[in-house]
Design a protein around this motif. Structure first.
Motif, PDB file in Angstrom:
ATOM      1  N   PHE A  58     -24.010   9.308 -11.795  1.00 17.71           N
ATOM      2  CA  PHE A  58     -24.387   8.003 -12.339  1.00 17.71           C
ATOM      3  C   PHE A  58     -23.269   7.447 -13.211  1.00 17.71           C
ATOM      4  O   PHE A  58     -22.917   6.268 -13.102  1.00 17.71           O
ATOM      5  CB  PHE A  58     -25.688   8.128 -13.138  1.00 17.71           C
ATOM      6  N   CYS A  95     -20.458   6.236 -11.015  1.00 16.93           N
ATOM      7  CA  CYS A  95     -20.776   4.967 -10.348  1.00 16.93           C
ATOM      8  C   CYS A  95     -20.739   3.792 -11.315  1.00 16.93           C
ATOM      9  O   CYS A  95     -20.186   2.737 -10.997  1.00 16.93           O
ATOM     10  CB  CYS A  95     -22.155   5.048  -9.682  1.00 16.93           C
ATOM     11  N   ILE A  96     -21.326   3.962 -12.488  1.00 17.68           N
ATOM     12  CA  ILE A  96     -21.352   2.865 -13.458  1.00 17.68           C
ATOM     13  C   ILE A  96     -19.937   2.557 -13.958  1.00 17.68           C
ATOM     14  O   ILE A  96     -19.599   1.398 -14.215  1.00 17.68           O
ATOM     15  CB  ILE A  96     -22.341   3.166 -14.607  1.00 17.68           C
ATOM     16  N   TYR A  97     -19.098   3.562 -14.066  1.00 12.18           N
ATOM     17  CA  TYR A  97     -17.714   3.336 -14.466  1.00 12.18           C
ATOM     18  C   TYR A  97     -16.949   2.579 -13.379  1.00 12.18           C
ATOM     19  O   TYR A  97     -16.156   1.683 -13.678  1.00 12.18           O
ATOM     20  CB  TYR A  97     -17.030   4.664 -14.787  1.00 12.18           C
ATOM     21  N   ILE A 126     -18.233   0.520 -11.193  1.00 13.02           N
ATOM     22  CA  ILE A 126     -18.725  -0.863 -11.232  1.00 13.02           C
ATOM     23  C   ILE A 126     -18.059  -1.614 -12.371  1.00 13.02           C
ATOM     24  O   ILE A 126     -17.637  -2.764 -12.212  1.00 13.02           O
ATOM     25  CB  ILE A 126     -20.259  -0.886 -11.357  1.00 13.02           C
ATOM     26  N   TYR A 127     -17.954  -0.967 -13.528  1.00 10.56           N
ATOM     27  CA  TYR A 127     -17.306  -1.599 -14.682  1.00 10.56           C
ATOM     28  C   TYR A 127     -15.849  -1.935 -14.374  1.00 10.56           C
ATOM     29  O   TYR A 127     -15.353  -2.993 -14.738  1.00 10.56           O
ATOM     30  CB  TYR A 127     -17.399  -0.679 -15.896  1.00 10.56           C
ATOM     31  N   ILE A 169     -21.276  -5.093 -16.565  1.00  5.86           N
ATOM     32  CA  ILE A 169     -21.723  -4.076 -17.520  1.00  5.86           C
ATOM     33  C   ILE A 169     -20.952  -4.264 -18.813  1.00  5.86           C
ATOM     34  O   ILE A 169     -19.725  -4.356 -18.801  1.00  5.86           O
ATOM     35  CB  ILE A 169     -21.486  -2.656 -16.967  1.00  5.86           C
ATOM     36  N   LEU A 205     -21.669   0.979 -21.612  1.00  2.00           N
ATOM     37  CA  LEU A 205     -20.938   2.056 -20.944  1.00  2.00           C
ATOM     38  C   LEU A 205     -20.641   3.190 -21.925  1.00  2.00           C
ATOM     39  O   LEU A 205     -20.856   4.370 -21.603  1.00  2.00           O
ATOM     40  CB  LEU A 205     -19.648   1.502 -20.345  1.00  2.00           C
TER      41      LEU A 205
END
Length: 92
Positions: free
Chosen positions: A11, A14-16, A18-19, A26, A31
């Motif tokens: 997770f 993935c969020i990194y 996207i950032y 985000i 973050l």
């Protein structure tokens, strides 16, 4: 060791990503909050080890001040995440 850390690391990955692709999706504070949760987990594991192996207690929950300190770390982490989400919503 619990294996639930692996989905959380995925997770974070993935969020990194996207950032990095679009930082407007985000908030950086959010973050940082999600990444600080790893620090909370490590701190809680350390205090749990201290409670069991050094102090001889059956678990972290039996030592109020250590348990409270760990829960305070979780509260701070949650606050950082919510602060980032609020900043993001205010920007919309």
């Amino acid at each position: 060791m619990t294996f639930s850390i692996f989905p959380y690391l995925f997770f974070l990955y993935c969020i990194y990503k996207i950032y990095k692709l679009d930082s407007s999706l985000i908030n950086k504070t959010t973050l940082i909050g999600f990444f600080s949760l790893i620090g909370f987990v490590l701190f809680t594991a350390g205090t749990g080890y201290y409670a069991v192996m050094i102090l001889g207690e059956p678990g972290l929950g039996h030592i109020d001040w250590l348990h409270g300190l760990s829960e305070f770390g979780l509260t701070i982490t949650n606050f950082i995440i919510v602060l980032g989400l609020k900043r993001h919503l205010d920007r919309l």
